[in-house]
Write an enzyme that holds these catalytic residues in place. Sequence first.
Site, PDB file in Angstrom:
ATOM      1  N   ALA A  13       0.861  -1.234   0.049  1.00 16.46           N
ATOM      2  CA  ALA A  13       0.010  -0.107   0.019  1.00 16.46           C
ATOM      3  C   ALA A  13       0.808   1.317  -0.141  1.00 16.46           C
ATOM      4  O   ALA A  13       0.335   2.403  -0.004  1.00 16.46           O
ATOM      5  CB  ALA A  13      -0.893  -0.101   1.158  1.00 16.46           C
ATOM      6  N   GLY A 128      13.452  -2.496   0.240  1.00 15.77           N
ATOM      7  CA  GLY A 128      13.275  -1.848   1.552  1.00 15.77           C
ATOM      8  C   GLY A 128      14.590  -1.414   2.305  1.00 15.77           C
ATOM      9  O   GLY A 128      15.405  -2.288   2.274  1.00 15.77           O
ATOM     10  N   ASP A 157      20.487   2.553  -8.693  1.00 15.11           N
ATOM     11  CA  ASP A 157      21.540   3.248  -8.738  1.00 15.11           C
ATOM     12  C   ASP A 157      22.116   2.998 -10.300  1.00 15.11           C
ATOM     13  O   ASP A 157      22.642   3.801 -10.930  1.00 15.11           O
ATOM     14  CB  ASP A 157      22.407   2.636  -7.775  1.00 15.11           C
ATOM     15  CG  ASP A 157      21.649   2.759  -6.510  1.00 15.11           C
ATOM     16  OD1 ASP A 157      21.121   3.666  -5.906  1.00 15.11           O
ATOM     17  OD2 ASP A 157      21.481   1.676  -6.026  1.00 15.11           O
ATOM     18  N   HIS A 185      23.852   0.098  -1.191  1.00 14.45           N
ATOM     19  CA  HIS A 185      22.799   0.934  -1.720  1.00 14.45           C
ATOM     20  C   HIS A 185      22.468   2.238  -0.825  1.00 14.45           C
ATOM     21  O   HIS A 185      21.826   2.064   0.238  1.00 14.45           O
ATOM     22  CB  HIS A 185      21.566   0.426  -1.916  1.00 14.45           C
ATOM     23  CG  HIS A 185      20.358   1.178  -2.111  1.00 14.45           C
ATOM     24  ND1 HIS A 185      20.333   2.098  -3.352  1.00 14.45           N
ATOM     25  CD2 HIS A 185      19.289   1.829  -1.326  1.00 14.45           C
ATOM     26  CE1 HIS A 185      19.354   2.846  -3.316  1.00 14.45           C
ATOM     27  NE2 HIS A 185      18.566   2.706  -2.155  1.00 14.45           N
TER      28      HIS A 185
HETATM   29  P1  NAX Z   1       5.964   4.006   1.952  1.00 19.07           P
HETATM   30  O1  NAX Z   1       6.272   4.398   3.351  1.00 19.07           O
HETATM   31  O2  NAX Z   1       5.282   4.890   1.033  1.00 19.07           O
HETATM   32  O3  NAX Z   1       5.426   2.492   2.049  1.00 19.07           O
HETATM   33  C1  NAX Z   1       5.985   1.510   2.790  1.00 19.07           C
HETATM   34  C2  NAX Z   1       5.073   0.587   3.063  1.00 19.07           C
HETATM   35  O4  NAX Z   1       5.516  -0.689   3.867  1.00 19.07           O
HETATM   36  C3  NAX Z   1       3.790   1.273   4.006  1.00 19.07           C
HETATM   37  O5  NAX Z   1       2.526   0.909   3.244  1.00 19.07           O
HETATM   38  C4  NAX Z   1       4.005   0.387   5.307  1.00 19.07           C
HETATM   39  O6  NAX Z   1       2.563   0.238   6.002  1.00 19.07           O
HETATM   40  C5  NAX Z   1       4.508  -1.001   4.747  1.00 19.07           C
HETATM   41  N1  NAX Z   1       5.086  -1.828   5.657  1.00 19.07           N
HETATM   42  C6  NAX Z   1       5.825  -1.465   6.831  1.00 19.07           C
HETATM   43  N2  NAX Z   1       6.085  -2.613   7.683  1.00 19.07           N
HETATM   44  C7  NAX Z   1       5.685  -3.537   6.999  1.00 19.07           C
HETATM   45  C8  NAX Z   1       5.810  -5.025   7.323  1.00 19.07           C
HETATM   46  N3  NAX Z   1       6.305  -5.436   8.263  1.00 19.07           N
HETATM   47  N4  NAX Z   1       5.096  -5.654   6.433  1.00 19.07           N
HETATM   48  C9  NAX Z   1       4.460  -5.334   5.375  1.00 19.07           C
HETATM   49  N5  NAX Z   1       4.395  -3.992   5.020  1.00 19.07           N
HETATM   50  C10 NAX Z   1       4.977  -3.121   5.851  1.00 19.07           C
HETATM   51  O7  NAX Z   1       7.533   3.753   1.432  1.00 19.07           O
HETATM   52  P2  NAX Z   1       7.928   3.580  -0.155  1.00 19.07           P
HETATM   53  O8  NAX Z   1       8.421   5.015  -0.706  1.00 19.07           O
HETATM   54  O9  NAX Z   1       7.049   2.819  -0.912  1.00 19.07           O
HETATM   55  O10 NAX Z   1       9.566   2.994   0.117  1.00 19.07           O
HETATM   56  C11 NAX Z   1       9.639   1.468   0.519  1.00 19.07           C
HETATM   57  C12 NAX Z   1      11.159   1.215   0.700  1.00 19.07           C
HETATM   58  O11 NAX Z   1      11.971   1.336  -0.446  1.00 19.07           O
HETATM   59  C13 NAX Z   1      11.566   2.129   1.825  1.00 19.07           C
HETATM   60  O12 NAX Z   1      12.491   1.564   2.843  1.00 19.07           O
HETATM   61  C14 NAX Z   1      12.377   3.079   0.937  1.00 19.07           C
HETATM   62  O13 NAX Z   1      13.777   3.580   1.962  1.00 19.07           O
HETATM   63  C15 NAX Z   1      13.173   2.005  -0.006  1.00 19.07           C
HETATM   64  N6  NAX Z   1      13.749   2.433  -1.247  1.00 19.07           N
HETATM   65  C16 NAX Z   1      14.430   1.680  -1.627  1.00 19.07           C
HETATM   66  C17 NAX Z   1      15.217   2.180  -3.090  1.00 19.07           C
HETATM   67  C18 NAX Z   1      16.396   1.417  -3.401  1.00 19.07           C
HETATM   68  O14 NAX Z   1      16.904   1.572  -4.614  1.00 19.07           O
HETATM   69  N7  NAX Z   1      16.702   0.099  -3.097  1.00 19.07           N
HETATM   70  C19 NAX Z   1      14.627   3.432  -3.547  1.00 19.07           C
HETATM   71  C20 NAX Z   1      13.602   4.177  -3.458  1.00 19.07           C
HETATM   72  C21 NAX Z   1      13.122   3.844  -1.837  1.00 19.07           C
HETATM   73  O15 NAX Z   1      14.019   5.063  -1.334  1.00 19.07           O
END
Ligand code: NAX
Length: 326
Positions: A13, A128, A157, A185
């Site tokens: 979500a 994540g 990246d 990363h």
């Molecule tokens: P959001 O905060 O919009 O969405 C994260 C979602 O994860 C939320 O809906 C939350 O309810 C859910 N969540 C939290 N704990 C959970 C669990 N135990 N089980 C299932 N769902 C859970 O973040 P968003 O912008 O979608 O980014 C998600 C992740 O990607 C973040 O950690 C962010 O830092 C990371 N990213 C990684 C990137 C990469 O290149 N590796 C780049 C983009 C992003 O920054």
Amino acid sequence: STTPLKVAVTGAAGQIGYSLLFRLASGALGDRPIQLQLLEIEPALKALEGVVMELDDCAFPGLAGVEIGSDPTKIFDGVNLALLVGARPRGPGMERGDLLSANGAIFTAQGKALNEVAADDVRIGVTGNPANTNALIAMTNAIDIPNERFSALTRLDHNRALSQLAAKTGASVNDITKMTIWGNHSATQYPDLFHAEIAGKNAAEVVNDQAWVENDFIPTVAKRGAAIIDARGASSAASAASATCNAARDWLNGTPAGDWVSMAVVSDGSYGVPEGLISSFPVTTSGGDWSIVQGLEISDFSRGRIDASVAELADEKAAVTELGLI
Ligand code: NAX
């Protein structure tokens, strides 16, 4: 095969999920139909129901079904691919140790659940953050799943590096091959264009501007996430979803001949990266398996950059070991 590929997405979500699910459902992984298994925390399930309504409304021909829930042992049941996107973001006043503990709780539980119920052929991609260390935690807690089945996302990246190099040289991204992201990363990552080629010519020779490499290219790629937050008021989402799709597609379907991609995978000691760390390397994939490209010459400049990022990974590993997460 016409049996749907069962794909789990966590954090479904969230921002990235809102782009990722539609890409997956519209065929980003290939022609095989997919079944989506979506994991969220309880308070986000209502919002996720809304996203599922939108998925329904797209009437995607390749979407065989959608299941949602907050119990990883139900949602991960029989999955062939798990895209672990959901993570705990760093909140105000949160120290690094707090961030690692909060994510440790998520990725230990998800690693154990995958171990218990995922399909035998499961591949697990972690988006994540902190992605490399979250992948390390999940991998270590999934004792029966081979370590090679885990990877953390550095494809965004990698794609950023392709786009910066294309802009600098006027080339098309289609002409650029053999780009590499090394290490974590994070801001210490090392985007390496010294082995990259532009229409078959060495990219560093085409650019012929070491100052640009050091003062523009590397920091622009490494700090792109922060620049997007500044401009958009929210972190990269559509590009992260796109990279997550690219990485999964290439892992399952193979990299093209004469090219490679960047993936953070468990080190076997290649290029002096300590065995067991999840670090980004140049890799080729075939038949669902990856292998690290061997034999690249590493200059002193590159060595220093790789070592600095790998030292940060070793540090994160020490911190999560100290916290009893691995
Ligand atoms: P959001 O905060 O919009 O969405 C994260 C979602 O994860 C939320 O809906 C939350 O309810 C859910 N969540 C939290 N704990 C959970 C669990 N135990 N089980 C299932 N769902 C859970 O973040 P968003 O912008 O979608 O980014 C998600 C992740 O990607 C973040 O950690 C962010 O830092 C990371 N990213 C990684 C990137 C990469 O290149 N590796 C780049 C983009 C992003 O920054």
